[in-house]
Design a protein around this motif. Structure first.
Motif, PDB file in Angstrom:
ATOM      1  N   LEU A   1       0.832  -1.202   0.000  1.00 19.26           N
ATOM      2  CA  LEU A   1       0.000   0.000   0.000  1.00 19.26           C
ATOM      3  C   LEU A   1       0.867   1.253   0.000  1.00 19.26           C
ATOM      4  O   LEU A   1       0.550   2.244  -0.668  1.00 19.26           O
ATOM      5  N   ARG A   2       1.963   1.188   0.733  1.00 20.85           N
ATOM      6  CA  ARG A   2       2.839   2.360   0.844  1.00 20.85           C
ATOM      7  C   ARG A   2       3.841   2.471  -0.300  1.00 20.85           C
ATOM      8  O   ARG A   2       4.558   3.464  -0.390  1.00 20.85           O
ATOM      9  N   SER A   3       3.898   1.470  -1.158  1.00 19.93           N
ATOM     10  CA  SER A   3       4.890   1.481  -2.239  1.00 19.93           C
ATOM     11  C   SER A   3       4.533   2.464  -3.345  1.00 19.93           C
ATOM     12  O   SER A   3       5.362   2.786  -4.191  1.00 19.93           O
ATOM     13  N   SER A   4       3.304   2.942  -3.363  1.00 18.37           N
ATOM     14  CA  SER A   4       2.859   3.863  -4.411  1.00 18.37           C
ATOM     15  C   SER A   4       1.739   4.730  -3.851  1.00 18.37           C
ATOM     16  O   SER A   4       0.971   4.295  -2.988  1.00 18.37           O
ATOM     17  N   ASP A   5       1.654   5.963  -4.346  1.00 21.54           N
ATOM     18  CA  ASP A   5       0.535   6.824  -3.930  1.00 21.54           C
ATOM     19  C   ASP A   5      -0.671   6.658  -4.844  1.00 21.54           C
ATOM     20  O   ASP A   5      -1.664   7.363  -4.722  1.00 21.54           O
ATOM     21  N   ARG A   6      -0.585   5.707  -5.751  1.00 24.58           N
ATOM     22  CA  ARG A   6      -1.694   5.427  -6.662  1.00 24.58           C
ATOM     23  C   ARG A   6      -2.881   4.881  -5.870  1.00 24.58           C
ATOM     24  O   ARG A   6      -2.713   4.009  -5.017  1.00 24.58           O
ATOM     25  N   PRO A   7      -4.099   5.355  -6.104  1.00 23.98           N
ATOM     26  CA  PRO A   7      -5.263   4.860  -5.350  1.00 23.98           C
ATOM     27  C   PRO A   7      -5.440   3.352  -5.509  1.00 23.98           C
ATOM     28  O   PRO A   7      -4.975   2.752  -6.486  1.00 23.98           O
ATOM     29  N   VAL A   8      -6.121   2.764  -4.547  1.00 24.00           N
ATOM     30  CA  VAL A   8      -6.386   1.330  -4.558  1.00 24.00           C
ATOM     31  C   VAL A   8      -7.887   1.110  -4.565  1.00 24.00           C
ATOM     32  O   VAL A   8      -8.637   1.803  -3.883  1.00 24.00           O
ATOM     33  N   LEU A   9      -8.299   0.131  -5.336  1.00 27.54           N
ATOM     34  CA  LEU A   9      -9.702  -0.265  -5.405  1.00 27.54           C
ATOM     35  C   LEU A   9      -9.782  -1.702  -4.900  1.00 27.54           C
ATOM     36  O   LEU A   9      -9.239  -2.617  -5.520  1.00 27.54           O
ATOM     37  N   ALA A  10     -10.418  -1.900  -3.745  1.00 29.79           N
ATOM     38  CA  ALA A  10     -10.542  -3.233  -3.167  1.00 29.79           C
ATOM     39  C   ALA A  10     -11.711  -3.959  -3.826  1.00 29.79           C
ATOM     40  O   ALA A  10     -12.852  -3.520  -3.736  1.00 29.79           O
ATOM     41  N   ALA A  11     -11.416  -5.066  -4.510  1.00 31.35           N
ATOM     42  CA  ALA A  11     -12.469  -5.874  -5.119  1.00 31.35           C
ATOM     43  C   ALA A  11     -13.073  -6.754  -4.037  1.00 31.35           C
ATOM     44  O   ALA A  11     -12.372  -7.514  -3.377  1.00 31.35           O
ATOM     45  N   CYS A  12     -14.379  -6.650  -3.836  1.00 26.78           N
ATOM     46  CA  CYS A  12     -15.004  -7.340  -2.706  1.00 26.78           C
ATOM     47  C   CYS A  12     -16.275  -8.059  -3.136  1.00 26.78           C
ATOM     48  O   CYS A  12     -17.211  -7.438  -3.642  1.00 26.78           O
ATOM     49  N   SER A  13     -16.297  -9.371  -2.916  1.00 22.14           N
ATOM     50  CA  SER A  13     -17.478 -10.174  -3.226  1.00 22.14           C
ATOM     51  C   SER A  13     -18.406 -10.285  -2.032  1.00 22.14           C
ATOM     52  O   SER A  13     -19.555 -10.722  -2.171  1.00 22.14           O
ATOM     53  N   GLY A  14     -17.893  -9.940  -0.847  1.00 24.70           N
ATOM     54  CA  GLY A  14     -18.644 -10.150   0.378  1.00 24.70           C
ATOM     55  C   GLY A  14     -18.170 -11.364   1.144  1.00 24.70           C
ATOM     56  O   GLY A  14     -18.602 -11.603   2.274  1.00 24.70           O
ATOM     57  N   GLY A  15     -17.266 -12.167   0.536  1.00 21.91           N
ATOM     58  CA  GLY A  15     -16.701 -13.320   1.205  1.00 21.91           C
ATOM     59  C   GLY A  15     -15.613 -12.917   2.185  1.00 21.91           C
ATOM     60  O   GLY A  15     -15.136 -11.775   2.182  1.00 21.91           O
ATOM     61  N   ALA A  16     -15.177 -13.874   3.006  1.00 20.69           N
ATOM     62  CA  ALA A  16     -14.229 -13.564   4.077  1.00 20.69           C
ATOM     63  C   ALA A  16     -12.905 -13.034   3.544  1.00 20.69           C
ATOM     64  O   ALA A  16     -12.324 -12.107   4.129  1.00 20.69           O
ATOM     65  N   ASP A  17     -12.401 -13.598   2.449  1.00 23.71           N
ATOM     66  CA  ASP A  17     -11.101 -13.175   1.939  1.00 23.71           C
ATOM     67  C   ASP A  17     -11.122 -11.707   1.520  1.00 23.71           C
ATOM     68  O   ASP A  17     -10.253 -10.919   1.901  1.00 23.71           O
ATOM     69  N   SER A  18     -12.136 -11.329   0.733  1.00 21.73           N
ATOM     70  CA  SER A  18     -12.169  -9.960   0.216  1.00 21.73           C
ATOM     71  C   SER A  18     -12.631  -8.960   1.278  1.00 21.73           C
ATOM     72  O   SER A  18     -12.182  -7.809   1.282  1.00 21.73           O
ATOM     73  N   VAL A  19     -13.493  -9.374   2.197  1.00 27.78           N
ATOM     74  CA  VAL A  19     -13.902  -8.472   3.281  1.00 27.78           C
ATOM     75  C   VAL A  19     -12.717  -8.233   4.215  1.00 27.78           C
ATOM     76  O   VAL A  19     -12.460  -7.086   4.644  1.00 27.78           O
ATOM     77  N   GLY A  20     -11.998  -9.299   4.557  1.00 25.34           N
ATOM     78  CA  GLY A  20     -10.816  -9.140   5.405  1.00 25.34           C
ATOM     79  C   GLY A  20      -9.785  -8.233   4.759  1.00 25.34           C
ATOM     80  O   GLY A  20      -9.157  -7.400   5.433  1.00 25.34           O
ATOM     81  N   LEU A  21      -9.599  -8.394   3.443  1.00 30.03           N
ATOM     82  CA  LEU A  21      -8.665  -7.534   2.707  1.00 30.03           C
ATOM     83  C   LEU A  21      -9.124  -6.080   2.755  1.00 30.03           C
ATOM     84  O   LEU A  21      -8.327  -5.167   3.024  1.00 30.03           O
ATOM     85  N   ALA A  22     -10.413  -5.839   2.491  1.00 35.18           N
ATOM     86  CA  ALA A  22     -10.934  -4.466   2.484  1.00 35.18           C
ATOM     87  C   ALA A  22     -10.753  -3.803   3.846  1.00 35.18           C
ATOM     88  O   ALA A  22     -10.373  -2.630   3.931  1.00 35.18           O
ATOM     89  N   ALA A  23     -10.994  -4.566   4.917  1.00 35.12           N
ATOM     90  CA  ALA A  23     -10.851  -4.005   6.260  1.00 35.12           C
ATOM     91  C   ALA A  23      -9.401  -3.653   6.555  1.00 35.12           C
ATOM     92  O   ALA A  23      -9.110  -2.607   7.163  1.00 35.12           O
TER      93      ALA A  23
ATOM     94  N   ALA B   1      -6.840   3.743 -10.628  1.00 40.53           N
ATOM     95  CA  ALA B   1      -6.513   2.949  -9.440  1.00 40.53           C
ATOM     96  C   ALA B   1      -5.966   1.581  -9.806  1.00 40.53           C
ATOM     97  O   ALA B   1      -6.239   1.040 -10.876  1.00 40.53           O
ATOM     98  N   ARG B   2      -5.209   1.011  -8.879  1.00 40.70           N
ATOM     99  CA  ARG B   2      -4.834  -0.403  -8.942  1.00 40.70           C
ATOM    100  C   ARG B   2      -5.902  -1.196  -8.203  1.00 40.70           C
ATOM    101  O   ARG B   2      -6.558  -0.666  -7.305  1.00 40.70           O
ATOM    102  N   VAL B   3      -6.056  -2.456  -8.564  1.00 43.93           N
ATOM    103  CA  VAL B   3      -7.115  -3.283  -7.985  1.00 43.93           C
ATOM    104  C   VAL B   3      -6.506  -4.306  -7.048  1.00 43.93           C
ATOM    105  O   VAL B   3      -5.612  -5.071  -7.432  1.00 43.93           O
ATOM    106  N   ALA B   4      -6.983  -4.331  -5.805  1.00 49.13           N
ATOM    107  CA  ALA B   4      -6.519  -5.307  -4.816  1.00 49.13           C
ATOM    108  C   ALA B   4      -7.480  -6.488  -4.799  1.00 49.13           C
ATOM    109  O   ALA B   4      -8.695  -6.308  -4.657  1.00 49.13           O
ATOM    110  N   LEU B   5      -6.936  -7.689  -4.942  1.00 53.54           N
ATOM    111  CA  LEU B   5      -7.720  -8.921  -4.983  1.00 53.54           C
ATOM    112  C   LEU B   5      -7.408  -9.776  -3.759  1.00 53.54           C
ATOM    113  O   LEU B   5      -6.268  -9.818  -3.295  1.00 53.54           O
ATOM    114  N   GLY B   6      -8.407 -10.506  -3.263  1.00 55.16           N
ATOM    115  CA  GLY B   6      -8.258 -11.236  -2.022  1.00 55.16           C
ATOM    116  C   GLY B   6      -7.814 -12.680  -2.155  1.00 55.16           C
ATOM    117  O   GLY B   6      -8.142 -13.502  -1.299  1.00 55.16           O
ATOM    118  N   HIS B   7      -7.075 -13.021  -3.212  1.00 58.72           N
ATOM    119  CA  HIS B   7      -6.616 -14.401  -3.365  1.00 58.72           C
ATOM    120  C   HIS B   7      -5.598 -14.751  -2.282  1.00 58.72           C
ATOM    121  O   HIS B   7      -4.687 -13.975  -2.001  1.00 58.72           O
TER     122      HIS B   7
END
Length: 342
Positions: free
Chosen positions: A19-41, A120-126
């Motif tokens: 997250l700190r490696s770039s000032d480019r905005p991040v878009l958290a991709a979230c399905s509502g599942g635990a992986d993507s919700v945990g990532l978004a939080a 933005a760059r897209v963050a994925l919860g894999h």
């Protein structure tokens, strides 16, 4: 003063440096599942200290009853976490490649559009478990070493940077982190449907391997993917340098044959693949690449090798030449093939 629960701290640590490696905005991709919700939080918590704007996107595939309402609830959760902006987008899912592949293609297409609009760059919860499943799928399908190397932490595709910060985190950790923070998660019924190959790997094959091999299989598969990726990246780098040298010597888009002959097969095929892609040939399969390679290694005076999209390759005057798509009834661009050696 006590810190956050261990699982929560693990996810926050996983996203912090990226997250700190770039000032480019991040878009958290979230399905509502635990992986993507945990990532978004985790991203929401770290965003302020990192000085990076973090938004969210959730996709309504329209494939299950109540999907629009569920997407709305997921978006509300993201807003409650402090993400801004939050987008809900609908995806039109086709039928090519089966339901999983079609949904994935549609999902990535609409997320790409949103990401480009926001820069933005897209963050994925894999997670590490997803990585292990991907490696097993590639192994079982014989998809080649690049498939066995699994998913990469960062990949840029058509101007969009896809970021997977949780590839070293277990799935059970994301679920624990959500529970520790009181975050609601949605368990997609597709993720437990044995009709899907990945679900059977997750629920039957991997547990059996864990039992037979004494545990640690998923981390071992992920570790193998990382090691293999290092080797593949090194080979790709060598091939790119060799292609640049050979193409520079030719100067006309052709490729000299003689310097290709002594190269190791793994390196030679990469040079050929890079050359063909640079010429605009897409959707290359192993059968196409091997056919072109025979013009170098098993030359018997054969003619044109047909490629996807109607283009072709011939060997002429000691070089390989890419020909434009054939127009039936005459192809004035076709070069004469090289004479068969005596």
């Amino acid at each position: 003063m006590s810190g956050p629960p261990r699982a929560v701290a693990t996810l926050r640590s996983a996203v912090r440096s990226g997250l700190r490696s770039s000032d480019r905005p991040v878009l958290a991709a979230c399905s509502g599942g635990a992986d993507s919700v945990g990532l978004a939080a985790a991203l929401a918590f770290e965003a302020q200290a990192a000085g990076v704007r973090v938004g969210g996107v959730t996709v309504d595939h329209g494939l299950q009853p109540g999907s629009a309402d569920r997407a709305g609830r997921t978006a509300a959760l993201l807003r409650d976490l402090g993400l801004d902006p939050v987008r809900v987008v609908s995806a039109e899912v086709g039928g090519a490649g089966g339901p999983e592949a079609a949904a994935r293609t549609a999902r990535y297409a609409v997320m790409s559009e949103v990401a480009r609009g926001l820069g933005a760059r897209v963050a994925l919860g894999h997670t590490l478990d997803d990585q292990a499943e991907t490696v097993l799928l590639g192994l079982g399908r014989g998809s080649g070493p690049r498939s066995l190397a699994g998913m990469v932490a960062e990949r840029e595709d058509d101007g969009v940077l896809w970021w997977r910060p949780l590839l070293g985190v277990r799935r059970e950790t994301t679920r624990r982190a959500c529970a520790d923070q009181g975050l609601p998660v949605w368990d997609d019924p597709w993720n437990t449907d044995p009709a899907y190959t990945r679900v059977r790997l997750r629920t039957a094959v991997l547990p059996l391997l864990e039992e037979v091999l004494g545990g640690g299989v998923a981390p071992a598969l992920a570790r193998t993917a990382g090691l293999l990726r290092e080797d593949l990246d090194a080979l790709d780098g060598l091939a790119a340098a060799e292609l640049a040298r050979l193409a520079g010597e030719a100067g006309d888009g052709s490729l000299p044959v003689r310097p290709l002959e002594p190269l190791p097969a793994a390196l030679r095929r990469r040079v050929l693949r890079g050359w063909l892609r640079a010429a605009g040939i897409g959707d290359l399969q192993a059968v196409h690449l091997h056919a072109v390679e025979t013009l170098v290694t098993h030359w018997r005076g054969q003619g044109r090798v047909d490629l996807p999209g109607g283009a072709g390759v011939v060997r002429t005057s000691g070089t390989l030449v890419v020909l434009p798509p054939v127009h039936r009834g005459g192809d004035p661009g076709t070069a004469p093939p090289e004479e068969q050696p005596a």
